[in-house]
Design a protein around this motif. Structure first.
Motif, PDB file in Angstrom:
ATOM      1  N   PHE A 118      -5.889   1.137  -0.827  1.00 48.95           N
ATOM      2  CA  PHE A 118      -6.120  -0.308  -0.900  1.00 48.95           C
ATOM      3  C   PHE A 118      -5.319  -1.040  -1.974  1.00 48.95           C
ATOM      4  O   PHE A 118      -4.817  -2.121  -1.707  1.00 48.95           O
ATOM      5  CB  PHE A 118      -7.618  -0.577  -1.024  1.00 48.95           C
ATOM      6  N   PRO A 119      -5.178  -0.491  -3.191  1.00 56.96           N
ATOM      7  CA  PRO A 119      -4.370  -1.243  -4.166  1.00 56.96           C
ATOM      8  C   PRO A 119      -2.885  -1.201  -3.803  1.00 56.96           C
ATOM      9  O   PRO A 119      -2.494  -0.532  -2.849  1.00 56.96           O
ATOM     10  CB  PRO A 119      -4.621  -0.520  -5.483  1.00 56.96           C
ATOM     11  N   ARG A 120      -2.088  -1.900  -4.614  1.00 60.37           N
ATOM     12  CA  ARG A 120      -0.661  -1.938  -4.356  1.00 60.37           C
ATOM     13  C   ARG A 120      -0.079  -0.536  -4.514  1.00 60.37           C
ATOM     14  O   ARG A 120      -0.691   0.350  -5.098  1.00 60.37           O
ATOM     15  CB  ARG A 120       0.010  -2.902  -5.333  1.00 60.37           C
ATOM     16  N   GLU A 121       1.139  -0.332  -3.994  1.00 57.34           N
ATOM     17  CA  GLU A 121       1.717   1.007  -3.958  1.00 57.34           C
ATOM     18  C   GLU A 121       1.844   1.623  -5.348  1.00 57.34           C
ATOM     19  O   GLU A 121       1.667   2.833  -5.523  1.00 57.34           O
ATOM     20  CB  GLU A 121       3.087   0.953  -3.290  1.00 57.34           C
ATOM     21  N   ASP A 122       2.148   0.819  -6.375  1.00 55.47           N
ATOM     22  CA  ASP A 122       2.383   1.404  -7.693  1.00 55.47           C
ATOM     23  C   ASP A 122       1.122   2.067  -8.246  1.00 55.47           C
ATOM     24  O   ASP A 122       1.180   3.125  -8.857  1.00 55.47           O
ATOM     25  CB  ASP A 122       2.965   0.374  -8.680  1.00 55.47           C
ATOM     26  N   THR A 146       0.838  -1.196   0.000  1.00 53.25           N
ATOM     27  CA  THR A 146       0.000   0.000   0.000  1.00 53.25           C
ATOM     28  C   THR A 146       0.876   1.250   0.000  1.00 53.25           C
ATOM     29  O   THR A 146       2.036   1.204   0.403  1.00 53.25           O
ATOM     30  CB  THR A 146      -0.921   0.026   1.233  1.00 53.25           C
ATOM     31  N   ALA A 147       0.273   2.348  -0.467  1.00 55.48           N
ATOM     32  CA  ALA A 147       1.036   3.593  -0.531  1.00 55.48           C
ATOM     33  C   ALA A 147       1.198   4.219   0.849  1.00 55.48           C
ATOM     34  O   ALA A 147       1.964   5.154   1.012  1.00 55.48           O
ATOM     35  CB  ALA A 147       0.366   4.583  -1.463  1.00 55.48           C
ATOM     36  N   GLY A 148       0.439   3.731   1.818  1.00 53.63           N
ATOM     37  CA  GLY A 148       0.575   4.264   3.171  1.00 53.63           C
ATOM     38  C   GLY A 148      -0.523   5.253   3.513  1.00 53.63           C
ATOM     39  O   GLY A 148      -1.117   5.887   2.646  1.00 53.63           O
ATOM     40  N   LEU A 149      -0.756   5.373   4.845  1.00 54.05           N
ATOM     41  CA  LEU A 149      -1.892   6.166   5.304  1.00 54.05           C
ATOM     42  C   LEU A 149      -1.694   7.659   5.040  1.00 54.05           C
ATOM     43  O   LEU A 149      -2.646   8.375   4.703  1.00 54.05           O
ATOM     44  CB  LEU A 149      -2.085   5.920   6.804  1.00 54.05           C
ATOM     45  N   VAL A 150      -0.450   8.137   5.171  1.00 56.75           N
ATOM     46  CA  VAL A 150      -0.209   9.573   5.005  1.00 56.75           C
ATOM     47  C   VAL A 150      -0.528   9.998   3.585  1.00 56.75           C
ATOM     48  O   VAL A 150      -1.278  10.957   3.345  1.00 56.75           O
ATOM     49  CB  VAL A 150       1.254   9.906   5.349  1.00 56.75           C
ATOM     50  N   VAL A 209     -17.639  11.798  -2.035  1.00 55.60           N
ATOM     51  CA  VAL A 209     -17.501  10.697  -2.990  1.00 55.60           C
ATOM     52  C   VAL A 209     -16.122  10.732  -3.642  1.00 55.60           C
ATOM     53  O   VAL A 209     -15.380   9.738  -3.634  1.00 55.60           O
ATOM     54  CB  VAL A 209     -18.607  10.773  -4.061  1.00 55.60           C
ATOM     55  N   THR A 210     -15.720  11.904  -4.164  1.00 54.63           N
ATOM     56  CA  THR A 210     -14.415  11.954  -4.832  1.00 54.63           C
ATOM     57  C   THR A 210     -13.285  11.742  -3.829  1.00 54.63           C
ATOM     58  O   THR A 210     -12.314  11.026  -4.097  1.00 54.63           O
ATOM     59  CB  THR A 210     -14.205  13.296  -5.545  1.00 54.63           C
ATOM     60  N   GLY A 211     -13.402  12.391  -2.668  1.00 61.58           N
ATOM     61  CA  GLY A 211     -12.353  12.242  -1.658  1.00 61.58           C
ATOM     62  C   GLY A 211     -12.225  10.796  -1.217  1.00 61.58           C
ATOM     63  O   GLY A 211     -11.116  10.250  -1.132  1.00 61.58           O
ATOM     64  N   GLY A 212     -13.383  10.155  -0.936  1.00 61.36           N
ATOM     65  CA  GLY A 212     -13.362   8.767  -0.514  1.00 61.36           C
ATOM     66  C   GLY A 212     -12.772   7.871  -1.582  1.00 61.36           C
ATOM     67  O   GLY A 212     -11.977   6.964  -1.297  1.00 61.36           O
ATOM     68  N   ALA A 213     -13.159   8.138  -2.823  1.00 62.41           N
ATOM     69  CA  ALA A 213     -12.640   7.322  -3.923  1.00 62.41           C
ATOM     70  C   ALA A 213     -11.130   7.448  -4.015  1.00 62.41           C
ATOM     71  O   ALA A 213     -10.408   6.456  -4.151  1.00 62.41           O
ATOM     72  CB  ALA A 213     -13.298   7.737  -5.238  1.00 62.41           C
ATOM     73  N   ALA A 214     -10.635   8.699  -3.924  1.00 61.01           N
ATOM     74  CA  ALA A 214      -9.178   8.905  -4.020  1.00 61.01           C
ATOM     75  C   ALA A 214      -8.473   8.205  -2.870  1.00 61.01           C
ATOM     76  O   ALA A 214      -7.438   7.565  -3.056  1.00 61.01           O
ATOM     77  CB  ALA A 214      -8.864  10.395  -4.015  1.00 61.01           C
ATOM     78  N   PHE A 215      -9.076   8.296  -1.670  1.00 59.03           N
ATOM     79  CA  PHE A 215      -8.473   7.625  -0.517  1.00 59.03           C
ATOM     80  C   PHE A 215      -8.414   6.117  -0.756  1.00 59.03           C
ATOM     81  O   PHE A 215      -7.378   5.479  -0.546  1.00 59.03           O
ATOM     82  CB  PHE A 215      -9.295   7.930   0.747  1.00 59.03           C
ATOM     83  N   ALA A 216      -9.548   5.573  -1.254  1.00 61.48           N
ATOM     84  CA  ALA A 216      -9.598   4.135  -1.468  1.00 61.48           C
ATOM     85  C   ALA A 216      -8.586   3.711  -2.529  1.00 61.48           C
ATOM     86  O   ALA A 216      -7.872   2.723  -2.365  1.00 61.48           O
ATOM     87  CB  ALA A 216     -11.018   3.734  -1.881  1.00 61.48           C
ATOM     88  N   VAL A 217      -8.530   4.486  -3.612  1.00 64.34           N
ATOM     89  CA  VAL A 217      -7.627   4.118  -4.708  1.00 64.34           C
ATOM     90  C   VAL A 217      -6.180   4.125  -4.240  1.00 64.34           C
ATOM     91  O   VAL A 217      -5.371   3.296  -4.651  1.00 64.34           O
ATOM     92  CB  VAL A 217      -7.813   5.082  -5.905  1.00 64.34           C
ATOM     93  N   SER A 218      -5.828   5.075  -3.354  1.00 65.84           N
ATOM     94  CA  SER A 218      -4.422   5.118  -2.960  1.00 65.84           C
ATOM     95  C   SER A 218      -4.138   4.216  -1.764  1.00 65.84           C
ATOM     96  O   SER A 218      -2.998   3.814  -1.569  1.00 65.84           O
ATOM     97  CB  SER A 218      -3.986   6.560  -2.687  1.00 65.84           C
TER      98      SER A 218
END
Lengths: 540, 316
Positions: free
Chosen positions: A137-141, A88-92, A126-135
């Motif tokens: 949950f998936p792998r760091e890349d 993951t890309a990390g919480l920060v 919605v957009t903020g949550g989506a961006a948070f989820a995208v960064s």
């Protein structure tokens, strides 16, 4: 770790993908520089650069960069590019991306789509949550490239399509009629996006993982440092450019060009005529100048230093060498720190209420010197104390073991070893007091535009008498001007009082430049002194 | 101290010869050894050292406290003139504290309180009215890490005498024609030669002393201490921060200095103590002086089991 590849100990020759990523980082840096240049209006956003309007260039570059970064991330996820990402890309990073996209979504929903409060909050969430989820949950890349690249793409398209074009204005609808215009908004947004996308590209260049994070942080910190230095240079350059015309107005160079002076009975003409620093203000002057204010500033600083340095260093010697470490020294420490952060207008009021009535009941150069001296005193105490504490105790032990008394040790060992630090403190302090306006306004203020005849001449002003007090110096007891005060009063005085001065704007900028030069001159003297003392302490 | 002696006598009466190894040369076995570091009682005759000539320094019943910590317990010893006395012992045994008592450097530590007597040529140095400047001129000191002042080599040497007013080189003295420049040059050369440093630095006396190597700096510190013409030179592990070559130079120097000066040297290095000293004092944990005597005797035939264990490397 679900890494697709093992990390090789020795990496192969620079691969093409790495070259692309490095190119993207470079492009982001260029874009950042371009956007900074537009913020400071070195280039306006409608100006064509290489045939393309600036705004289109910024937008286009953003799109290219965003696309490159997204492609890199997706390619890495699908295994086309060998990288070493973490799960993951990390919480920060996720939180930061979530916040950025929250703002973007909210602005689009409320401003472009015209939703009400409930609408924009939902859109933003919605957009903020989506961006948070995208960064998150998936792998760091994917997590560190998609949100950043997406933002750059989005901003680029907005600029290119003219949704935010050169004539765009956003009225905030506040009482003060505040508004954002495109001239400011587009470069700032571009700078922000280029930092984000540059960071993502740098991570991609490092192959994500630990090395990628290192490279990403490096690029961010580096760009930040460079932009701060650039800002400083810009500030100085701005003043210099604005001030130069007024400064060199009527400047002449050559034999006999300058005014006549008499030195040791010899009268001759100076080879330089520089009206701005040689004249005061008078009706008959071709070019008016600020000589009285320059002399006033220099004497002020000299007086303040002469007053504050012996007192401050003495106090520091007492605190570090004689006083027992305990409550008393703590109180002194807190008091000096507090005094140093006391606003200068408070010192000015003290000078007005305490010093002025006791010094002939009129504003005077001496009162100004003492007031500025009081301001300088705490910093001299603080820095002297620090540098004396930094002198190793081994020196004191060695000196004591030779049977040398404490005072002689202080004088011959401690003070010389701490002089560079003391001088550093004085340099910092002089930089502050030389530019002070408020205390001078209250304790010294001379006329707004003093004529050359009011130039203070402290050395020549001493008069000796047979009766007490034996020595007097009317020059010290006179009000005079100083550069920051003159600048302030020229700005507030209005046209009437400064009617003697022709091009008033030019004159002000030249005054500001001269102030800068005088302060930098004091710096140079201080740094040279420090260098001298330091070289005596060190070998080669 | 007296208490300790009392219990020693008791132990003597009751203990059998249960200790391992013939540590004590005496006829009966006075030791009460349990194991390793032992609870052996110190005996008075172990710290008696007979020597010919005058005692330069005589210490009796010296106690030092750092706050509640009893750092030195009733130490008595006599240090002979023109000789090298080594103080050895494990860390924290009080040997440096003892050394610093000899020129009252412990006065500089606020928490330290000192009780007892130290006499320099029969004069008590722990009494009112002692002139510390004069005392430290006569009893010089060299520290563990080289600490030259950030001044030129020549200024380092002449610092002490100039500050004592023995040499006058100020501007005023120059103007009045009373300057002692020649005397300064002479002093610098003599001190540096004594410290075996002259050949290495004679061309750069005006260079900053911090440019010298560690060993040279330490010899400069010795020269600096010699410049005030002391009678006693105290050295606190002077070679512990140096490499073997620099160490051997310092050792040779100490050996030569003993002809003119009384040298008291603290060292961690037992071989060093054995090489350079005439007599050795062994301090052991707890701040006690356990054994003091001729270096050969202490190293080859120690009377105390604990000292034997320490010297043979069983602990410490």
């Amino acid at each position: 770790m679900a890494s697709a590849t093992d990390t090789a100990l020795v990496s192969e020759d620079t691969s093409e993908t790495e070259a692309v990523a490095a190119g993207a980082v470079g492009l982001a840096a260029v874009l950042f520089a371009l956007s900074l240049a537009s913020v400071f209006e070195l280039v306006t956003i409608t100006d064509p650069v290489a045939g393309v309007p600036m705004v289109a260039l910024l937008g286009g570059l953003l799109v290219v960069l965003g696309f490159a970064v997204v492609t890199f991330g997706v390619g890495s996820r699908l295994g086309y590019v060998a990288t070493d990402p973490r799960p993951t890309a990390g919480l920060v990073a996720s939180t930061a991306f979530g916040l950025v996209w929250f703002v973007v979504g909210g602005l689009v929903a409320s401003q472009s789509l015209g939703f009400g409060t409930a609408g924009w909050v939902i859109g933003a969430l919605v957009t903020g949550g989506a961006a948070f989820a995208v960064s998150a949950f998936p792998r760091e890349d994917i997590g560190s490239t998609l949100p950043a690249g997406g933002l750059a793409l989005f901003a680029g398209i907005v600029f290119l399509t003219g949704v935010i074009g050169p004539s765009w204005v956003w009225n905030l609808g506040w009482e003060q009629q505040a508004s954002f215009n495109a001239e400011f908004t587009i470069p700032v947004l571009t700078a922000f996006c280029s930092l984000l996308v540059g960071w993502a590209a740098a991570k991609a260049y490092g192959g994500f993982g630990a090395r990628g994070r290192h490279v990403g942080a490096y690029v961010l910190v580096y760009l930040n440092a460079i932009s701060i230095i650039a800002l400083l240079f810009l500030l100085v350059a701005f003043t210099v450019l604005k001030g130069l015309p007024g400064l060199f107005n009527g400047f002449a160079f050559g034999a006999g060009a300058g005014p006549e002076v008499t030195l040791v009975g010899l009268t001759f003409s100076l080879p330089v005529s520089w009206p701005f620093v040689m004249n005061g203000v008078a009706l008959l002057n071709d070019v008016n100048g600020v000589l009285p204010a320059i002399a006033g500033t220099i004497w002020l600083v000299i007086g303040a230093v002469l007053f504050a340095v012996p007192l401050g260093v003495g106090a520091a010697v007492f605190i570090t060498e004689y006083a027992d470490r305990g409550r008393f020294t703590q109180v002194v420490e807190i008091a000096t720190n507090g005094l140093w952060s006391t606003p200068s207008i408070v010192f000015g009021l003290f000078g007005l209420a305490f010093l002025v009535p006791r010094l002939g009941n009129q504003k005077s150069l001496l009162a100004g010197m003492l007031t500025l001296g009081f301001m300088l005193l705490p910093l001299v105490v603080i820095t002297s104390r620090e540098s004396m504490l930094a002198v190793p105790d081994e020196y004191r032990d060695a000196s004591a073991a030779l049977g040398v008394t404490k005072w002689q040790t202080i004088r011959s060992i401690v003070l010389p070893a701490s002089l560079p630090g003391i001088v550093t403190g004085i340099i910092l302090g002089v930089g502050r007091i030389a530019g002070e306006t408020a205390p001078i306004l209250l304790t010294m203020s001379g006329s707004v535009a003093p004529p050359g005849s009011q130039t203070v001449d402290v050395l020549g002003g001493f008069q000796f008498q047979s009766a007490p007090p034996f020595v007097t110096n009317p020059e010290l007891m006179q009000a005079t001007s100083a550069l920051p005060y003159q600048l302030y009063s020229l700005i507030t005085a209005g046209v009437g009082q400064s009617s003697n001065i022709g091009a008033i704007d030019e004159f002000r900028w030249a005054t500001a430049l001269i102030l800068l030069v005088v302060v930098l001159g004091f710096y140079a003297v201080g740094i040279a002194t420090r260098y001298y003392f330091r070289s005596k302490l060190q070998h080669d | 101290m007296s208490e300790t002696r009392q219990t020693t006598d008791d132990a003597q009466a009751t203990t059998d010869s249960e200790l391992a190894g013939g540590a004590s040369p005496g006829t009966d076995q006075p030791l009460e050894v349990t194991s390793g570091e032992t609870r052996e009682r110190t005996r008075e005759e172990w710290v008696e050292h007979e020597f010919e000539g005058e005692a330069k320094l005589s210490v009796s019943d010296l106690d030092v406290y750092y706050g509640d910590d009893h750092a030195l317990k009733g130490v008595s010893m006599e240090i002979p003139e023109n000789s090298v006395t080594a103080l050895i012992g494990p860390s924290g045994c009080g040997k440096s504290t003892f050394l610093r008592c000899l020129n009252r450097m412990n006065d500089r530590i606020k928490a330290a309180s000192i009780d007892g007597s130290v006499q320099l040529e029969g004069e008590e140095i722990y009494q009112d009215g002692v002139n510390l400047v004069e005392l430290r001129k006569r009893v010089g000191m060299v520290f563990q890490s080289p600490n030259p002042f950030p001044k030129s080599i020549a200024d380092n040497i002449s610092y002490g005498p100039r500050k004592h007013g023995d040499l006058d080189t100020g501007l005023l003295a120059n103007l009045l024609g009373r300057s002692d420049d020649d005397a300064v040059d002479e002093l610098v050369e003599r001190s540096l030669r004594q410290a075996a440093l002259w050949d290495e630095v004679q061309d750069r006396l005006d260079d900053n002393a911090l440019g010298l190597s560690g060993g040279q700096q330490q010899r400069l510190c010795i020269a600096r201490a010699l410049a005030t013409d002391p009678e006693v030179l105290l050295m606190d592990e002077p070679a512990s921060a140096l490499d073997p070559i620099a160490t051997s130079k310092i050792e040779d120097l100490v050996h030569d200095l003993a002809e003119e000066y009384t040298v008291v040297i603290v060292t961690h290095n037992m071989q060093q103590a054995a090489r350079i000293s005439d007599q050795t004092a062994v301090f052991l944990t707890g701040g006690e002086l356990v054994e003091y005597g001729d270096t050969d005797q202490v190293f080859e035939d120690p009377q105390s089991q604990r000292v034997e264990d320490y010297i043979s490397g069983k602990f410490g």
